[in-house]
Design an enzyme around this catalytic site. Structure first.
Site, PDB file in Angstrom:
ATOM      1  CE  LYS A 287      39.716  53.191  34.239  1.00  0.00           C
ATOM      2  NZ  LYS A 287      38.639  52.204  34.318  1.00  0.00           N
ATOM      3  CD  GLU A 373      29.847  39.839  35.543  1.00  0.00           C
ATOM      4  OE1 GLU A 373      30.055  39.581  36.758  1.00  0.00           O
ATOM      5  OE2 GLU A 373      30.537  40.655  34.895  1.00  0.00           O
ATOM      6  NE  ARG A 401      33.461  35.816  38.072  1.00  0.00           N
ATOM      7  CZ  ARG A 401      34.162  36.854  38.498  1.00  0.00           C
ATOM      8  NH1 ARG A 401      33.542  37.926  38.925  1.00  0.00           N
ATOM      9  NH2 ARG A 401      35.472  36.808  38.530  1.00  0.00           N
TER      10      ARG A 401
HETATM   11  C1  LIG Z   1      33.652  39.508  35.976  1.00  0.00           C
HETATM   12  C2  LIG Z   1      34.002  40.687  35.129  1.00  0.00           C
HETATM   13  N1  LIG Z   1      33.022  41.500  34.685  1.00  0.00           N
HETATM   14  C3  LIG Z   1      33.328  42.562  33.922  1.00  0.00           C
HETATM   15  C4  LIG Z   1      34.620  42.828  33.598  1.00  0.00           C
HETATM   16  C5  LIG Z   1      34.937  43.986  32.675  1.00  0.00           C
HETATM   17  N2  LIG Z   1      35.732  44.987  33.384  1.00  0.00           N
HETATM   18  C6  LIG Z   1      37.056  45.042  33.301  1.00  0.00           C
HETATM   19  S1  LIG Z   1      37.749  46.277  34.169  1.00  0.00           S
HETATM   20  C7  LIG Z   1      36.218  46.780  34.683  1.00  0.00           C
HETATM   21  C8  LIG Z   1      36.107  47.972  35.576  1.00  0.00           C
HETATM   22  C9  LIG Z   1      36.826  47.725  36.842  1.00  0.00           C
HETATM   23  O1  LIG Z   1      36.748  48.865  37.623  1.00  0.00           O
HETATM   24  P1  LIG Z   1      37.778  49.039  38.787  1.00  0.00           P
HETATM   25  O2  LIG Z   1      37.942  47.766  39.518  1.00  0.00           O
HETATM   26  O3  LIG Z   1      37.359  50.206  39.579  1.00  0.00           O
HETATM   27  O4  LIG Z   1      39.148  49.283  38.056  1.00  0.00           O
HETATM   28  P2  LIG Z   1      39.644  50.585  37.263  1.00  0.00           P
HETATM   29  O5  LIG Z   1      39.506  50.239  35.818  1.00  0.00           O
HETATM   30  O6  LIG Z   1      38.801  51.742  37.679  1.00  0.00           O
HETATM   31  O7  LIG Z   1      41.056  50.748  37.663  1.00  0.00           O
HETATM   32  C10 LIG Z   1      35.211  45.980  34.163  1.00  0.00           C
HETATM   33  C11 LIG Z   1      33.774  46.162  34.381  1.00  0.00           C
HETATM   34  C12 LIG Z   1      35.598  41.949  34.072  1.00  0.00           C
HETATM   35  N3  LIG Z   1      36.893  42.086  33.759  1.00  0.00           N
HETATM   36  N4  LIG Z   1      35.274  40.906  34.847  1.00  0.00           N
END
Ligand SMILES: Cc1ncc(C[n+]2csc(CCOP(=O)(O)OP(=O)(O)O)c2C)c(N)n1
Ligand SMILES: CC(=O)[C@@H](O)[C@H](O)COP(=O)(O)O
Ligand SMILES: [Mg+2]
Length: 641
Positions: A287, A373, A401
């Site tokens: 990342k 959630e 959710r």
């Molecule tokens: C349902 C939901 N909960 C929380 C989020 C907030 N959120 C956005 S990106 C993320 C992290 C995602 O991690 P990953 O899938 O590993 O993607 P990366 O950012 O590491 O590429 C979170 C918690 C969201 N977008 N949707």
């Protein structure tokens, strides 16, 4: 003699068809240029940075191998789709990223044929992809469907539900697991630990060698011998079946997601190979890749404001007042210091919800459950059922959710779960997917629910104190994204009486009833109305539920006009109040009433103030509503509706 500079490859790519003829070396060069372009864009616009930087090579390889947009490419969440947007005809428009009328920060169907599925919330891509793959089979189409999902998003229940279904359906779905060992914060949970164990396999190099071999020796379609070799390598890597294989996926990986010479042959192999059943390609990336500050602190550069590329310093702007998030975090920490029954729960957003200090101060009473959630809410219900005092801190949009969990597991059993709902109301640049506009409507209709709406940061602290001692049932607090109004915060906050509002300013003919932080606009409107000789009472409802019947009846009976203002959708506070008023006959005597709430449509990304203006809930809209009721004109001389 001056040398003619080489045309950047990126300038020659107008859509992905242009990069399909590139060599591996050219693809690597292109990735380099896309990364530089993305950093430059986001440094000017702000937005999601480190996730996109991590998938530059993957994006280039996917568009090189697959025939997008006919082959469907779905990005989970969509926050990592900037390189994809740059390569799919939106490069110039990226300069308007997340601004009003500009490019969305997420994938959006209406924006481009290369965005076959919109997102913003996580963990939807496998379900959507499976639906598309099933649709392709039904109509006899041979297209590939690829869902790219991160390791954090893979932790959500919906991803597991989709894999469970996909493994049984045997559809031709390709899932790319983009494993960067990060969510927004460091990832949590058994799935994350499992992926780490998978990656710590000593055979990592073997699969990389295999990928090279496939690249140099394997003309598509896949030869049977090579397939056997790959199957051997797969089991060699994992020492047997992976979790994904147990779920019915054909597992390929892990693959170095920054090596074009690994990605391209493996993708081709998968494209031309198996046609029965889903495939999961496990890609390992970093990342923030390629930008040192983001690599060093991918969480801090997950979502950024404008920044200086050289120093990495973000332009946070100057604010006199603290953010509601940090006021909440501090207030809860203070309550938890006094009361060992208080627990805090986040669904993968520790810093976004202000719980990071709680996490370090009270690690035993802090729970990060991952992007889950629904589970977060029912887990809190379990804690509450045993006499603890749980606070679930969650963005309004993500609480959507967990609606059934709030109804069935919390409210129906009248369990004292505290919902600390951050980002309630418009959120600005994240747009419609993240707007916290529905919580008043979907919580207001649930029996037993108390909903507190602080008007400023001092009120928030009082409401946290109120929630801490309220054990009679569920209680929600909603507060917006951004900074408070700069009022003094009480050192030792007194709990508030549940369901009681307050009059902030006494007036005569007009009553303005504000919910939450709309109070500031009501006060500003009252000032401007006073300048026109109209005396306005301004009241702060404080609680959307139960609301202060006595106060509202008094406002209705002693004023000619009553305007109710809330930053929530139709069907929320005002709708419930007006129903009650109608049934009580409070409007029978000619009271002129208006409800200013968010109209029945989605609002795209823009500045939050502009979203409020467009929705008709800002100061000017309040003035217009009052003048309209009284059949007066505004400064332009136009009669108000
Ligand atoms: C349902 C939901 N909960 C929380 C989020 C907030 N959120 C956005 S990106 C993320 C992290 C995602 O991690 P990953 O899938 O590993 O993607 P990366 O950012 O590491 O590429 C979170 C918690 C969201 N977008 N949707
Ligand atoms: C993609 C996503 O869901 C989060 O990164 C979100 O954009 C964070 O929003 P805040 O900036 O309001 O914390
Ligand atoms: Mg990740």
């Amino acid at each position: 003699m001056t040398m003619k500079p080489e045309t950047p490859l990126l300038d020659t790519v107008h859509d992905p068809a242009d990069l399909r003829r590139f060599s591996t070396a050219q693809l690597e060069q292109l990735a380099h240029e896309v990364r530089a372009e993305m950093i430059d864009i986001v440094s000017h616009t702000g937005g999601h940075l480190s996730a996109g930087l991590g998938v530059v090579e993957l994006t280039v390889a996917l568009h090189h191998v697959f025939n997008t947009p006919d082959d469907r490419l779905i990005w989970d969440v969509g926050h990592q789709s900037y390189p994809h947007k740059i390569l799919t005809g939106r490069r110039e428009r990226m300069r308007s990223l997340r601004q009003g009328g500009g490019i969305s920060g997420f994938t959006l169907r209406g924006e481009s044929p290369y965005d076959p599925f919109g997102a913003g919330h996580s963990s939807t891509s496998i379900s959507a992809g499976l639906g598309m793959a099933a649709a392709a089979e039904l109509v006899g189409d041979d297209r590939a469907v690829i869902a790219v999902i991160g390791d954090g998003s893979m932790s959500a229940g919906m991803a597991f539900e989709a894999m469970n279904n996909a493994g049984a359906m045997r559809s031709r779905l390709i899932v790319v697991l983009n494993d960067n060992d990060m969510s927004i914060a460091p990832p949590v949970g058994a799935m994350s630990a499992y992926l780490s164990r998978l990656l710590s396999s000593k055979s990592w190099l073997s699969i990389r060698d295999l990928a090279k071999e496939v690249a140099s020796h394997l003309p598509p379609p896949l030869e049977r011998t090579a397939r056997r070799a790959e199957e051997y390598a797969r089991s060699f890597v994992t020492g047997g079946g992976t979790l994904f294989e147990e779920l019915g996926f054909y597992y390929v990986g892990p693959i170095d997601g920054h090596r074009m010479d690994h990605l391209v042959p493996v993708m081709r192999n998968v494209r031309d190979g198996r046609r029965d059943g889903p495939v999961l390609i496990h890609v390992v990336t970093r990342k923030g890749k390629g930008y040192a500050p983001a690599e060093a602190a991918p969480d801090k550069y997950h979502g950024v404001s404008r920044f200086n590329v050289v120093t990495g310093v973000q332009d946070k702007g100057k604010s006199q007042a603290p953010a509601y998030t940090s006021v909440f975090g501090k207030a809860l920490l203070a309550e938890a210091t006094r009361d060992p029954r208080i627990c805090a729960i986040t669904a993968a957003m520790p810093s976004g919800t202000g719980l990071d200090r709680f996490a370090t101060t009270f690690p035993d009473r802090y729970f990060d459950v991952g992007i889950a959630e629904q589970h977060a809410v029912t887990f809190a219900a379990g804690l509450a059922s045993e006499g603890l005092r749980p606070f679930v801190a969650m963005y309004s949009t993500f609480l959507q959710r967990a609606f059934d969990q709030v109804v069935h597991d919390v409210a129906l059993q009248n369990l004292p779960v505290r919902l600390a709902i951050d980002r309630a109301g418009f959120v600005g640049a994240d747009g419609a997917t993240h707007g916290g506009v529905f919580d008043l409507a979907f919580l207001g209709c649930i029996p037993n629910m108390v909903i507190g709406c602080p008007a400023d940061e001092a009120e928030l602290v009082r409401m946290v104190a109120t929630a801490a001692v309220y054990d009679q049932g569920p209680l929600a607090l909603r507060y917006p994204r951004g900074e408070g109004v700069g009022v003094e915060i009480p050192e030792v906050p007194e709990p508030l009486p549940i369901g009681k509002g307050r009059v902030v300013r006494e007036g005569k003919s007009v009553a303005l009833l504000a919910l939450g932080t709309r109070l500031a606009d009501c006060l500003a409107a009252a000032d401007l109305l006073a300048a026109r000789g109209l005396s306005a009472t301004v009241a702060d409802a404080r609680f959307a539920k139960p609301f202060d019947e006595e106060l509202i009846e008094r406002l209705a009976r002693s004023h000619e006009v009553l305007v109710i203002v809330e930053e929530g959708s139709v069907g929320g506070f005002g709708s419930i109040v007006l129903t009650w008023m109608a049934n009580r006959g409070l409007m029978d005597g000619g009271l002129k009433t208006r409800l200013l709430c968010i109209p029945d449509r989605f609002f795209e990304h823009d500045k939050a103030e502009r979203q409020c203006a467009l929705a008709g809930i800002d100061t000017q809209a309040i003035i217009d509503a009052v003048l309209g009721c009284l059949n007066l004109t505004d400064q332009t001389g136009e009669a108000q509706a």
